[in-house]
Design an enzyme around this catalytic site. Sequence first.
Site, short mmCIF file in Angstrom:
data_model
loop_
_atom_site.label_atom_id
_atom_site.label_comp_id
_atom_site.label_asym_id
_atom_site.label_seq_id
_atom_site.Cartn_x
_atom_site.Cartn_y
_atom_site.Cartn_z
N CYS A 30 -18.17 17.10 47.20
CA CYS A 30 -17.92 15.77 46.65
C CYS A 30 -16.57 15.83 45.93
CB CYS A 30 -19.04 15.32 45.73
SG CYS A 30 -19.36 16.41 44.33
N THR A 31 -16.26 14.83 45.13
CA THR A 31 -14.94 14.76 44.51
C THR A 31 -14.68 15.91 43.54
OG1 THR A 31 -15.04 12.35 44.66
CG2 THR A 31 -13.35 13.28 43.22
#
Length: 322
Positions: A178-179
């Site tokens: 994810c980020t």
Amino acid sequence: MNKPYSILLYYCYAQIENAEAYRDEHHLLCLNLNLLGRIIVSDEGLNGTVSGLKEDCEKYMEALKADLRFAKTDFKVDESDKHAFAKLHVRYKSEIVHSGLRHIDPNKRTGVHLSPEEFKALKDQEDVVVLDVRSDYEHSVGRFKNAVTLDIENFREFPDKVNELKEKYKDKKVLTYCTGGIKCEKASAFLLDQGFENVYQLHGGIIKYGMEAGGEDFEGKCYVFDNRVAVDINKVNPTVVSECHVCGTKSDRMVNCANSVCNLHVPICEKCGWKMDGACSTECKEHPDKRPYDGTGYYQKEMNGYNPLKGFNRKKKSDVQI
């Protein structure tokens, strides 16, 4: 040339007793250091993105590291010419990322953390599937090459996709990303809870992968939750994967629709930006609430009487030195 500001992206799963009271304490710390951004304080920890002068961000990181609850916090630090936010919001919420998986404690069990270089070495092996656990508007502008993406509008929809993933990939090594890493903590833990055996996560997320591994094979840009909107990650073999919302040509120029009622956040190429006067459709172009377009597609949020001390009593206000 060194830039004067820093942008910090971080999270920490840690038990916070009386978290609502700590929210006030943390808010005052940020005010004293002239930081702006968004921070969530929960019984299960902290999740934040803030910006400020480098020296102020250093003091903030030192303050958190000095607190034993947050000593393990891994900060992703980027340089900037200016603040990445217009306001400071420190909020108490039931979870530091909304998942509906409150029974999952990543400190007890979660996927194996992979460094960016370890992730890079594993991601293309035959028995591996790379899983993007972000929302569709995030992976639409950028994602790892050959990654499995999910048609979800919010992370809280992730649990509903697990049975579908189990049918296809249960016997694979699953590498989640994810980020910044926070969603993977619970996503990978939930996959283990649901019977997956070989689950991993990219520690530090896409942002750290770009900083430490050059971003190789990350296609497009990484969506971020500040005024930059999307940032470059890949310094090795960059490419563009998103398409202009209007004409369909390749474009990673992210804009907000000029119609303030719509405010759709999509890629629109520069040519179509001027052609549509910043709007995402003919209807929005003709809408009475359409904002003037200056070629950027970014509109400063209304301050609406913003007061960083709102909600504090007089005694607390007198204690703040700003």
